[in-house]
Each structure stands twice: as structure tokens, then as C-alpha cells.
Scaffold this active site. Structure first.
Site, PDB file in Angstrom:
ATOM      1  CB  THR A 174      42.150  34.271  46.543  1.00  0.00           C
ATOM      2  OG1 THR A 174      43.478  33.967  46.955  1.00  0.00           O
ATOM      3  CG2 THR A 174      41.672  35.557  47.204  1.00  0.00           C
ATOM      4  CG  ASP A 175      40.801  31.666  41.941  1.00  0.00           C
ATOM      5  OD1 ASP A 175      41.536  32.688  41.950  1.00  0.00           O
ATOM      6  OD2 ASP A 175      39.809  31.567  41.214  1.00  0.00           O
ATOM      7  CB  ALA A 176      45.898  29.946  41.079  1.00  0.00           C
TER       8      ALA A 176
END
Length: 164
Positions: free
Chosen positions: A32-34
Site C-alpha cells: 500500500t501507499d501512505a
């Protein structure tokens, strides 16, 4: 939905087994991203993993193909559509169906779902070429492997014999 990593099967009273193969996975933090949304490139990894397991279900692991048949499969083209985001900790399923089987290539339609849902998160159409493992030149899919693929895909005799 069918159990993870198994071909979909017909229930009693239906005409024939489904050619769809389902592969289960989960979205991990590293995917995932942030914001906790799966990074777009990971979808390609998940689709690839599902195709690899589809082959393994045919007793055609990547290593066996390389060692016994001196072949490999390579992506020739793909088109992906991102429809809805996969998120951290989601349980996912990739449905894989062979849409076309030719002498030296095959095409897949794959759909990514959140487990237990029927709405697609992403879809991909992929064309895979069979190549000689040493030279990477196109070559025919070995007859025994092509026959197993055709049975799994439910291909007609016309499609089995066509060329790439």
C-alpha cells in the site's frame, strides 16, 4: 465464490465446470501507499501470481517448463483497468480465464475481486507468448501442455489448432 487457489467447479445439476480459476491473496502493508490503498503496480504482481498458480494447477510450474520443455512464457501485451481500490488487509481473489489459446500464445482475462463481493476492483487482458527458454524466440506450446490448457479453458477444437 470457490475456495482459494482451486478451479471453479460446477454444482450438481449444472451443465459443465467453469473454466475460471480463483486465487486468493491479501493486501499487506508493503502493498500500500501512505493512505492504505494498494499501489497500482502490485495489481500486476497479483495477476501474474494467479497465472503462475493456474499453470501449477496444470502440473506446469515455471521450473518444470524450463527444465523439461525448455520453454518460458512472456507477457506480449496487457491492458489493465483500475475500477475500485484494494485496501490494507483486504482479502482478495483473482479470477483467471483463458479467452484464447493459439499455437504459440494464449490470452487471459483476469478480474480482481474483494473476497465475498461481485464487483470488480480491476480487470486485465493479457497476451502471453511461449518462447524457447534459451533463445527467447517464439515457439509452439508443447502439445501435452496445450491439451491440458484447452481442457481447462473449455476451448473448441478450432481454437486448439490455430497458430500464433
Amino acid at each position: 465464490m470457490t475456495p482459494a487457489s482451486t478451479p471453479a467447479t460446477a454444482t450438481a445439476g449444472t451443465a459443465a465446470p467453469s473454466p475460471a480459476y480463483r486465487f486468493a491473496l491479501r493486501v499487506y502493508y508493503e502493498d500500500t501507499d501512505a493512505s492504505g490503498v494498494a499501489y497500482h503496480a502490485n495489481y500486476l504482481r497479483w495477476f501474474e501470481r494467479a497465472r503462475t498458480e493456474w499453470l501449477r494447477a496444470l502440473d506446469a510450474s515455471q521450473e518444470r517448463m524450463r527444465l523439461e520443455w525448455s520453454i518460458a512464457f512472456t507477457v506480449a501485451s496487457l491492458e489493465i483497468r483500475y475500477l475500485r481500490p484494494a485496501r490494507l488487509d483486504d482479502a482478495l481473489e483473482v479470477e483467471t480465464v483463458v479467452s484464447r489459446l493459439r499455437g504459440a500464445s494464449l490470452e487471459f482475462e483476469q478480474t480482481l475481486y474483494r473476497a465475498g463481493e461481485n464487483r470488480a476492483l480491476a480487470t486485465v487482458q493479457v497476451r502471453i507468448g511461449c518462447v524457447d527458454a534459451a533463445s527467447f524466440r517464439p515457439c509452439p506450446i508443447p502439445a501435452a501442455l496445450a491439451a491440458g490448457m484447452a481442457r481447462r479453458a473449455g476451448a473448441s477444437d478450432d481454437e486448439k489448432g490455430s497458430t500464433a
